[in-house]
Design an enzyme around this catalytic site. Structure first.
Site, PDB file in Angstrom:
ATOM      1  N   GLY A   1      -4.131  -0.217  14.048  1.00 26.54           N
ATOM      2  CA  GLY A   1      -2.770  -0.274  14.581  1.00 26.54           C
ATOM      3  C   GLY A   1      -2.156  -1.663  14.605  1.00 26.54           C
TER       4      GLY A   1
ATOM      5  N   GLY B   1       0.783  -1.238   0.000  1.00 30.84           N
ATOM      6  CA  GLY B   1       0.000   0.000   0.000  1.00 30.84           C
ATOM      7  C   GLY B   1       0.811   1.283   0.000  1.00 30.84           C
TER       8      GLY B   1
ATOM      9  N   ASP C   1      -5.521  -0.068  -1.791  1.00 29.75           N
ATOM     10  CA  ASP C   1      -6.277  -0.957  -2.665  1.00 29.75           C
ATOM     11  C   ASP C   1      -7.583  -1.415  -2.044  1.00 29.75           C
ATOM     12  OD1 ASP C   1      -4.987  -2.628  -0.634  1.00 29.75           O
ATOM     13  OD2 ASP C   1      -5.767  -4.312  -1.802  1.00 29.75           O
TER      14      ASP C   1
ATOM     15  N   ASP D   1      -4.833   2.383  10.963  1.00 31.09           N
ATOM     16  CA  ASP D   1      -6.265   2.167  11.224  1.00 31.09           C
ATOM     17  C   ASP D   1      -6.400   1.627  12.651  1.00 31.09           C
ATOM     18  OD1 ASP D   1      -8.975   1.716  10.972  1.00 31.09           O
ATOM     19  OD2 ASP D   1      -8.817   0.093   9.544  1.00 31.09           O
TER      20      ASP D   1
ATOM     21  N   LYS E   1      -6.667   7.090  10.896  1.00 24.71           N
ATOM     22  CA  LYS E   1      -8.072   7.186  11.307  1.00 24.71           C
ATOM     23  C   LYS E   1      -8.080   7.352  12.815  1.00 24.71           C
ATOM     24  CE  LYS E   1      -9.858   4.331   7.532  1.00 24.71           C
ATOM     25  NZ  LYS E   1     -10.373   2.982   7.152  1.00 24.71           N
TER      26      LYS E   1
ATOM     27  N   ASP F   1       0.960   3.230   4.648  1.00 20.07           N
ATOM     28  CA  ASP F   1      -0.088   4.017   3.998  1.00 20.07           C
ATOM     29  C   ASP F   1      -1.086   4.572   5.001  1.00 20.07           C
ATOM     30  OD1 ASP F   1      -1.082   1.489   4.594  1.00 20.07           O
ATOM     31  OD2 ASP F   1      -1.757   1.029   2.565  1.00 20.07           O
TER      32      ASP F   1
ATOM     33  N   ARG G   1      -5.062   0.814  -6.855  1.00 23.56           N
ATOM     34  CA  ARG G   1      -3.829   1.422  -6.333  1.00 23.56           C
ATOM     35  C   ARG G   1      -3.357   2.561  -7.230  1.00 23.56           C
ATOM     36  NH1 ARG G   1      -2.124  -1.873  -2.157  1.00 23.56           N
ATOM     37  NH2 ARG G   1      -2.284  -4.126  -2.446  1.00 23.56           N
TER      38      ARG G   1
ATOM     39  N   THR H   1      -1.178  -3.671  12.227  1.00 18.59           N
ATOM     40  CA  THR H   1      -0.054  -3.822  11.302  1.00 18.59           C
ATOM     41  C   THR H   1       1.208  -3.186  11.872  1.00 18.59           C
ATOM     42  OG1 THR H   1      -1.598  -3.749   9.456  1.00 18.59           O
ATOM     43  CG2 THR H   1       0.721  -3.347   8.946  1.00 18.59           C
ATOM     44  N   LEU H   2       1.105  -1.940  12.294  1.00 14.24           N
ATOM     45  CA  LEU H   2       2.308  -1.238  12.778  1.00 14.24           C
ATOM     46  C   LEU H   2       2.804  -1.801  14.099  1.00 14.24           C
ATOM     47  CD1 LEU H   2       1.558   2.395  11.624  1.00 14.24           C
ATOM     48  CD2 LEU H   2       3.546   1.001  11.024  1.00 14.24           C
TER      49      LEU H   2
HETATM   50  P1  5GP Z   1      -4.453  -1.638  10.783  1.00 12.30           P
HETATM   51  O1  5GP Z   1      -3.578  -2.849  10.962  1.00 12.30           O
HETATM   52  O2  5GP Z   1      -3.874  -0.360  11.373  1.00 12.30           O
HETATM   53  O3  5GP Z   1      -5.877  -1.852  11.208  1.00 12.30           O
HETATM   54  O4  5GP Z   1      -4.601  -1.425   9.232  1.00 12.30           O
HETATM   55  C1  5GP Z   1      -3.549  -1.041   8.500  1.00 12.30           C
HETATM   56  C2  5GP Z   1      -3.600  -1.633   7.135  1.00 12.30           C
HETATM   57  O5  5GP Z   1      -4.937  -1.961   6.744  1.00 12.30           O
HETATM   58  C3  5GP Z   1      -3.100  -0.611   6.159  1.00 12.30           C
HETATM   59  O6  5GP Z   1      -1.725  -0.774   5.926  1.00 12.30           O
HETATM   60  C4  5GP Z   1      -3.939  -0.883   4.946  1.00 12.30           C
HETATM   61  O7  5GP Z   1      -3.307  -1.854   4.159  1.00 12.30           O
HETATM   62  C5  5GP Z   1      -5.221  -1.448   5.481  1.00 12.30           C
HETATM   63  N1  5GP Z   1      -6.288  -0.423   5.613  1.00 12.30           N
HETATM   64  C6  5GP Z   1      -6.805   0.114   6.741  1.00 12.30           C
HETATM   65  N2  5GP Z   1      -7.769   1.016   6.450  1.00 12.30           N
HETATM   66  C7  5GP Z   1      -7.860   1.047   5.099  1.00 12.30           C
HETATM   67  C8  5GP Z   1      -8.681   1.791   4.179  1.00 12.30           C
HETATM   68  O8  5GP Z   1      -9.533   2.626   4.512  1.00 12.30           O
HETATM   69  N3  5GP Z   1      -8.470   1.537   2.862  1.00 12.30           N
HETATM   70  C9  5GP Z   1      -7.549   0.620   2.417  1.00 12.30           C
HETATM   71  N4  5GP Z   1      -7.447   0.456   1.101  1.00 12.30           N
HETATM   72  N5  5GP Z   1      -6.769  -0.079   3.245  1.00 12.30           N
HETATM   73  C10 5GP Z   1      -6.920   0.129   4.577  1.00 12.30           C
HETATM   74 MG    MG Z   2      -1.083  -1.891   3.984  1.00 13.09          MG
END
Ligand code: 5GP
Ligand code: MG
Length: 182
Positions: free
Chosen positions: A107, A46, A161, A105, A133, A102, A167, A109-110
Site C-alpha cells: 500500500g 506497471g 515487471d 501490495d 495481495k 497494477d 511486461r 505506493t497508493l
Molecule cells: P506497494 O507500494 O503496494 O507495496 O507495491 C505496489 C507496487 O509494487 C506496484 O505498483 C508494483 O509496481 C510493485 N509490486 C508489488 N508486488 C508486485 C509483484 O508481485 N510483482 C511485480 N512485478 N510488482 C509488484
Molecule cells: Mg507499479
C-alpha cells in the site's frame, strides 16, 4: 521469456473477462457524475496494459493523467519506500479521479499517490487495481475496484515487471524463484 515463468497464475482470457466486468462496475459508479468530468490517473509503468484494456471497455467521457512512482529500487522484489519520480501531468481540481494501478501490495505506493492527488483538490478519489495481495494490503489504503485477489507471490506479465522485463508477457505468471536475488 516463457522459460522464466514458473506457472501461470491468471491466463489472458480470464484477465480479459474480468477487465470487462470491472469496466461495467466503474461505468455504473460514474454514470451519474459524468457532468463533473472524470480523469483516470495511471501509475506508470506497471499499469499501462491494464489501462489500455480497461479504457477501451469504458464508454465514458474521460481524460487520462500519468504519474510515475518508483517502489523497487533496482533488482529486488522487496518494496522499498515509494517515491514520485514524475508528477501528475494534468489538472484534476474539481474533477473525479480514478486512480489505476497494477497491484496493491503493502500500500505504500497508493498511499503516497492518494496524498499527492488530494493536494490538487479533486472532487473525489477512488482506486482501481488489477491485483491485490490481501495478506498485506493495509486497511487505510482502500481500493473500490479490484480485479483479482492473489496469493503473496511475485508476479510478472500483463504490464508487471521484474527489473523492467516481462511486461509484454500476455498472462500473469509467477517468476521462477531462482531468477531473483533477495
Ligand atoms: P506497494 O507500494 O503496494 O507495496 O507495491 C505496489 C507496487 O509494487 C506496484 O505498483 C508494483 O509496481 C510493485 N509490486 C508489488 N508486488 C508486485 C509483484 O508481485 N510483482 C511485480 N512485478 N510488482 C509488484
Ligand atoms: Mg507499479
Amino acid at each position: 521469456m516463457e522459460a522464466d515463468i514458473d506457472r501461470i497464475l491468471i491466463p489472458r482470457q480470464r484477465i480479459a473477462g474480468r477487465v470487462r466486468e470491472l469496466a461495467r462496475e466503474i461505468a455504473r459508479t460514474y454514470e451519474a457524475d459524468a457532468a463533473d468530468g472524470l480523469t483516470l490517473v495511471t501509475i506508470l509503468s506497471g499499469s499501462i496494459i491494464f489501462l489500455a484494456d480497461l479504457i477501451r471497455n469504458l464508454p465514458l467521457r474521460m481524460k487520462i493523467g500519468l504519474i510515475t512512482v518508483s517502489s523497487y529500487a533496482g533488482a529486488t522484489t522487496e518494496t522499498r519506500g515509494a517515491e514520485v519520480l514524475q508528477d501528475l501531468n494534468v489538472d484534476v481540481s474539481g474533477r473525479h479521479v480514478l486512480l489505476v494501478d497494477d497491484i496493491l501490495d503493502t500500500g505504500g505506493t497508493l498511499r503516497l499517490v492518494r496524498a499527492r492527488l488530494a493536494e490538487y483538490g479533486p472532487k473525489s478519489i477512488r482506486t482501481c487495481v488489477l491485483l491485490r495481495k490481501p495478506a498485506k494490503a493495509p486497511p487505510d489504503v482502500p481500493a473500490e475496484f479490484v480485479g483479482f485477489d492473489v496469493e503473496d507471490v511475485f508476479v510478472v506479465g500483463y504490464g508487471l515487471d521484474y527489473n523492467d522485463h516481462y511486461r509484454n508477457f500476455p498472462d500473469i505468471g509467477v517468476l521462477r524463484e531462482e531468477l531473483y536475488a533477495s
